[in-house]
Write a protein that holds these residues in place. Structure first.
Motif, PDB file in Angstrom:
ATOM      1  N   ALA A 205      42.590  32.651  46.928  1.00  0.00           N
ATOM      2  CA  ALA A 205      43.891  32.084  47.254  1.00  0.00           C
ATOM      3  C   ALA A 205      43.823  30.559  47.330  1.00  0.00           C
ATOM      4  O   ALA A 205      44.708  29.866  46.815  1.00  0.00           O
ATOM      5  N   ARG A 206      42.767  30.028  47.956  1.00  0.00           N
ATOM      6  CA  ARG A 206      42.610  28.565  48.026  1.00  0.00           C
ATOM      7  C   ARG A 206      42.481  27.962  46.637  1.00  0.00           C
ATOM      8  O   ARG A 206      43.112  26.956  46.325  1.00  0.00           O
ATOM      9  N   LYS A 207      41.675  28.590  45.785  1.00  0.00           N
ATOM     10  CA  LYS A 207      41.465  28.068  44.435  1.00  0.00           C
ATOM     11  C   LYS A 207      42.741  28.125  43.601  1.00  0.00           C
ATOM     12  O   LYS A 207      42.968  27.285  42.736  1.00  0.00           O
ATOM     13  N   LEU A 208      43.559  29.138  43.839  1.00  0.00           N
ATOM     14  CA  LEU A 208      44.799  29.313  43.089  1.00  0.00           C
ATOM     15  C   LEU A 208      45.997  28.631  43.755  1.00  0.00           C
ATOM     16  O   LEU A 208      47.098  28.640  43.197  1.00  0.00           O
ATOM     17  N   LYS A 209      45.762  28.110  44.982  1.00  0.00           N
ATOM     18  CA  LYS A 209      46.836  27.476  45.755  1.00  0.00           C
ATOM     19  C   LYS A 209      47.973  28.460  46.014  1.00  0.00           C
ATOM     20  O   LYS A 209      49.160  28.156  45.813  1.00  0.00           O
ATOM     21  N   LEU A 210      47.588  29.662  46.441  1.00  0.00           N
ATOM     22  CA  LEU A 210      48.534  30.726  46.774  1.00  0.00           C
ATOM     23  C   LEU A 210      48.208  31.262  48.164  1.00  0.00           C
ATOM     24  O   LEU A 210      47.110  31.058  48.685  1.00  0.00           O
ATOM     25  N   ALA A 211      49.133  32.015  48.725  1.00  0.00           N
ATOM     26  CA  ALA A 211      48.873  32.702  49.985  1.00  0.00           C
ATOM     27  C   ALA A 211      47.902  33.866  49.726  1.00  0.00           C
ATOM     28  O   ALA A 211      47.928  34.483  48.650  1.00  0.00           O
ATOM     29  N   ARG A 212      47.048  34.152  50.707  1.00  0.00           N
ATOM     30  CA  ARG A 212      46.093  35.245  50.568  1.00  0.00           C
ATOM     31  C   ARG A 212      46.822  36.562  50.300  1.00  0.00           C
ATOM     32  O   ARG A 212      46.393  37.367  49.467  1.00  0.00           O
ATOM     33  N   THR A 213      47.935  36.798  50.969  1.00  0.00           N
ATOM     34  CA  THR A 213      48.684  38.046  50.763  1.00  0.00           C
ATOM     35  C   THR A 213      49.219  38.153  49.334  1.00  0.00           C
ATOM     36  O   THR A 213      49.295  39.250  48.782  1.00  0.00           O
ATOM     37  N   THR A 214      49.560  37.024  48.734  1.00  0.00           N
ATOM     38  CA  THR A 214      50.014  37.014  47.336  1.00  0.00           C
ATOM     39  C   THR A 214      48.885  37.410  46.407  1.00  0.00           C
ATOM     40  O   THR A 214      49.078  38.214  45.476  1.00  0.00           O
ATOM     41  N   VAL A 215      47.689  36.888  46.663  1.00  0.00           N
ATOM     42  CA  VAL A 215      46.524  37.239  45.836  1.00  0.00           C
ATOM     43  C   VAL A 215      46.199  38.723  45.988  1.00  0.00           C
ATOM     44  O   VAL A 215      45.959  39.420  44.998  1.00  0.00           O
ATOM     45  N   VAL A 216      46.228  39.218  47.214  1.00  0.00           N
ATOM     46  CA  VAL A 216      45.954  40.635  47.458  1.00  0.00           C
ATOM     47  C   VAL A 216      46.978  41.506  46.734  1.00  0.00           C
ATOM     48  O   VAL A 216      46.632  42.515  46.109  1.00  0.00           O
ATOM     49  N   ALA A 217      48.241  41.120  46.770  1.00  0.00           N
ATOM     50  CA  ALA A 217      49.293  41.886  46.090  1.00  0.00           C
ATOM     51  C   ALA A 217      49.096  41.853  44.576  1.00  0.00           C
ATOM     52  O   ALA A 217      49.267  42.875  43.894  1.00  0.00           O
ATOM     53  N   ARG A 218      48.738  40.685  44.033  1.00  0.00           N
ATOM     54  CA  ARG A 218      48.490  40.588  42.586  1.00  0.00           C
ATOM     55  C   ARG A 218      47.305  41.462  42.189  1.00  0.00           C
ATOM     56  O   ARG A 218      47.348  42.147  41.163  1.00  0.00           O
ATOM     57  N   LEU A 219      46.236  41.418  42.969  1.00  0.00           N
ATOM     58  CA  LEU A 219      45.071  42.253  42.672  1.00  0.00           C
ATOM     59  C   LEU A 219      45.448  43.731  42.680  1.00  0.00           C
ATOM     60  O   LEU A 219      45.040  44.486  41.794  1.00  0.00           O
TER      61      LEU A 219
ATOM     62  N   GLU B  85      45.150  46.158  39.444  1.00  0.00           N
ATOM     63  CA  GLU B  85      44.373  47.404  39.509  1.00  0.00           C
ATOM     64  C   GLU B  85      45.259  48.605  39.179  1.00  0.00           C
ATOM     65  O   GLU B  85      44.887  49.465  38.384  1.00  0.00           O
ATOM     66  N   ARG B  86      46.427  48.661  39.792  1.00  0.00           N
ATOM     67  CA  ARG B  86      47.357  49.785  39.576  1.00  0.00           C
ATOM     68  C   ARG B  86      47.782  49.894  38.116  1.00  0.00           C
ATOM     69  O   ARG B  86      47.881  50.980  37.554  1.00  0.00           O
ATOM     70  N   ASP B  87      47.982  48.729  37.465  1.00  0.00           N
ATOM     71  CA  ASP B  87      48.411  48.711  36.066  1.00  0.00           C
ATOM     72  C   ASP B  87      47.255  48.892  35.087  1.00  0.00           C
ATOM     73  O   ASP B  87      47.471  48.894  33.871  1.00  0.00           O
ATOM     74  N   GLY B  88      46.036  49.008  35.590  1.00  0.00           N
ATOM     75  CA  GLY B  88      44.896  49.246  34.722  1.00  0.00           C
ATOM     76  C   GLY B  88      44.341  47.989  34.062  1.00  0.00           C
ATOM     77  O   GLY B  88      43.477  48.080  33.200  1.00  0.00           O
ATOM     78  N   VAL B  89      44.831  46.821  34.455  1.00  0.00           N
ATOM     79  CA  VAL B  89      44.286  45.576  33.915  1.00  0.00           C
ATOM     80  C   VAL B  89      42.885  45.363  34.477  1.00  0.00           C
ATOM     81  O   VAL B  89      41.964  44.990  33.762  1.00  0.00           O
ATOM     82  N   VAL B  90      42.719  45.632  35.761  1.00  0.00           N
ATOM     83  CA  VAL B  90      41.400  45.596  36.406  1.00  0.00           C
ATOM     84  C   VAL B  90      40.979  47.044  36.596  1.00  0.00           C
ATOM     85  O   VAL B  90      41.588  47.780  37.366  1.00  0.00           O
TER      86      VAL B  90
END
Length: 151
Positions: free
Chosen positions: A28-42, A46-51
């Motif tokens: 989140a720090r490296k991307l300049k985003l909120a930690r919750t935003t990074v967790v939601a994106r991850l 994962e859900r979409d099969g990208v990861v």
């Protein structure tokens, strides 16, 4: 399903490929985003099969001492399933890809010594259904984009 990845998704994936164990707070720090935003994106990726999962990449020290090779395999008709089952039992085999052209499969091998590679190639050649092999030993890697996101 059409998948749209924005620049933030691509940067996040690139950071994960460099270090999949990076904490969400650091990402989140490296991307300049909120930690919750990074967790939601991850979670979405994962859900979409990208990861599809997280794994280990071998370090340069071990990788540079390995004997690596590509082995092309021609398989007899109707033996694919049994050949693939045999190949899956060999830990030196890192990847098997179906390919077009003269051969049916391209197998990436990693061994500790040339003698181990030679013995492995003998074992592969003896698998019932393997018709023909052709092997190329990797001398050096000139370009490696496996850690870069090419989406």
């Amino acid at each position: 399903m059409s998948m749209h990845l924005d620049d933030t998704d691509r940067r996040l994936l690139s950071l994960l490929q460099a270090n999949a164990r990076e904490p969400a707070a650091t990402l989140a720090r490296k991307l300049k985003l909120a930690r919750t935003t990074v967790v939601a994106r991850l979670a979405r990726l994962e859900r979409d099969g990208v990861v599809a999962g997280y794994g280990v990449r071998l370090g340069q020290r071990l990788d540079s001492t390995a004997v690596r090779a590509y082995c092309s395999l021609s398989i007899l008709p109707k033996t694919t399933a049994s050949v693939l089952k045999e190949l899956a039992q060999m830990p030196e085999i890192e990847e098997v890809s179906a390919v077009s052209g003269q051969f049916d499969y391209l197998v990436f091998l990693r061994c500790e010594t040339h003698e181990q590679l030679n013995a492995l190639l003998d074992r592969i050649g003896l698998i019932d259904g393997v018709n023909h092999t052709q092997t190329s030993i990797v001398l050096s890697r000139k370009i490696d984009r496996r850690s870069a996101v090419g989406l």
